[in-house]
Design an enzyme around this catalytic site. Sequence first.
Site, short mmCIF file in Angstrom:
data_model
loop_
_atom_site.label_atom_id
_atom_site.label_comp_id
_atom_site.label_asym_id
_atom_site.label_seq_id
_atom_site.Cartn_x
_atom_site.Cartn_y
_atom_site.Cartn_z
N GLU A 93 0.81 -1.21 0.00
CA GLU A 93 0.00 0.00 0.00
C GLU A 93 0.85 1.27 0.00
O GLU A 93 0.53 2.24 -0.68
CB GLU A 93 -0.94 0.01 1.21
CG GLU A 93 -1.91 1.16 1.06
CD GLU A 93 -2.98 1.18 2.11
OE1 GLU A 93 -2.89 0.38 3.06
OE2 GLU A 93 -3.89 1.99 1.97
N ASP A 94 1.92 1.27 0.78
CA ASP A 94 2.65 2.52 0.99
C ASP A 94 3.94 2.67 0.19
O ASP A 94 4.56 3.73 0.23
CB ASP A 94 2.99 2.67 2.48
CG ASP A 94 1.72 2.82 3.32
OD1 ASP A 94 0.67 3.12 2.73
OD2 ASP A 94 1.79 2.63 4.55
#
Length: 741
Positions: A93-94
């Site tokens: 996600e990051d």
Amino acid sequence: MMQNNNISPEMEDQMINQAYQNLLNGYLSSNHRKKVEIIDKAFKFARDAHKGIRRRSGEPYIMHPIAVATIVSQEIGLGSTSISAALLHDVVEDTDYTVEDIASQFGDKIARIVDGLTKISGGIFGDKASVQAENFRKLLLTMSEDIRVILIKMADRLHNMRTLSSMPPNKQYKIAGETLYIYAPLAQRLGLYTIKTELEDLSFKYNHPADYQRISNLISASEESRNELFTRFSAPIRERLDNMGLKYTFTVRVKSCYSIWKKMQKKHIPFEEVYDLYAARIVFECDKESNEKHICWNIYEQITEVYTKHPDRVRDWLTTPKVNKYQALHVTVMGPDGNWVEVQIRSKRMDDIAERGFAAHWKYKIGEGEEEKELVRWLQTITDILKEPEPNAIDFLDTIKLNLFASEIVVFTTKGETMTLPKGASVLDMAFALHTDLGTHCIAGKVNHELVPNSYKLSSGDQVEIITSNTGAPKPDWEKYVITAKGKTRLRKALRHQRRLIIDKGEKRFMDFLADHNIEFSNEILSQAITRQFVANKEELYFMIGNDEIKLNEEMITRKEQGARFNWWRRNPFKGKEHPKASTDEPSKAIDTKAVYRLVTRDGVSNYQIASCCHPIPGDDAVGFINDENKVIVHKMDCSTLARLKASYGSRLVQTQWEDYSDRFQATINIMGIDQMGILQSIVNIISTNMSINMKKMNVTADQGVFNCELVVLVSDASVVTNLCREIKKVKGVNSATRMN
Ligand code: MN
């Protein structure tokens, strides 16, 4: 954003390594196989991926995955796969890494879990309640794929809640609400009681800071007197347990701030009057699982010999454990100060399960190679819990909306049972899946308490009630909405059965008709009728008679001197005057299809006849069909009977044009809605007062809260009906108003 400027990079690295070492040590002291290599690889991968990124608190980002992995390992009790996935949970996600990268480095299993976590994390802090609900649904869905996803998510949320103070207040409030609404109940369902309690207390702390502070102050203020009382209470019991030679702990636990507050709210009482503020707990050591129950009852006996027990408050979760495997024996006795005290009696194993849910249960069962098998069994138990028709569980699932990214959906019956249906399934599919009778009589559905037509497409998480009516019957066009194989089979069977009944009825009518007119039945008469009615066979003829598509009446018969020749059609008063001529003997050559036939009505007499199959009214797109008697029968353009006629007798069709709108035509409107006070009055007002339309017939039924009205009105043309339907739909409670054929 805060920066920890006074910490050097070296110190920071040391802090990270220390936290990681703590995680490893906990893992190594567990019963799991020692697969440190994969955990180590995951840690290094995540550390490098998040390098240079900081949390809002100023900490290096990697501290968060380490903390989550530590909760996963030490508070939930999961093994290396989950620990590795927890360390990697924010990487996709990051950072720029993809699920494929994770798969190639760590294999499919870990990649799938990380993927699940990534999917449920997107938009979790969204602005709308529906976004929360959507995420929760995804959460549930992903959970059914791999329970580890939801457990790691739970750990992630717990750590975020523990560090919530670094978020701005508006976010704190939102996240706390979401935790209380979604995660705490889920933790409870999963048997993660300690986590559930902590999540609730943390949410409470941010949502009601003043109340939280007040109650926690009251708890600490009363601590001394409580301890004193407990010492007095426990002393005689301790003496007896010591004599039994038991190894045990005897502790007192105060309820959480949140549950005390809830009780005060519910019962409208002050803190001092919460009588079960605390519970005493005896946890004993026991080598053999088979001895545990026996010891529990022995302890129970000792306690009740010292104190008077409350007759209604013995809870035996030993013989029948709770569905989430909770086992214990609870007894409430009168303490020395005259107050009731609950004592919970458990073995160490039972206590672990109570505090940590299935993970603990799992821990006790693990041997080499059994990990996966146990996981599967555990998953099954959780699935069972979610199926458990407890009202709370239903309330909890009630609020969930939106669709899934799977080919199957899971819906709930009103009893809280789950049903799996293919994506795209309708209310009718569900009705037929439950029972043929439900399907054939289904007139509508209630989805999440809202009335919907029976063609409504269901989504996962929907709670569905099938609404039936005794007068409801299956319709051929339902085939469009029924997509399941089972539903289709059952619907077709019901339709065949219904068709058979109509054919029988039609045949009887036909025979009675002949008998009434002293005509002897013969094959000649039958085939004549079939030819003249442009139908394929006798079944179709009888069906149309039975279904009122062909009306038998005396005018249809003319007898010639000899040999009883049948003439099926009423003599046409306009014959040969106002429309192209059709020859009875050679129908295919007779008609000029380019001519436009003007549909005229004068003094109540029309130069056309309305087809009984589709009931067109002036304004409808219509086509004329010229019959043997040169009478024009007007069908709607999209009528299925017309389509059939078109195929065989296309040259008998004629374009039409409505000429006179002044007369009144009959239209049937079906109105459906939720039955409520005044609904009928409002509808009648619109029809007769507001729109000055003549009502011919109104047939109202109210069945299980569903209002159903068949309304017959006299109108000048189709646009009036359209307007009327639109107006009726504005009435509160009305769901649909549609013109019927
Ligand atoms: Mn996270």
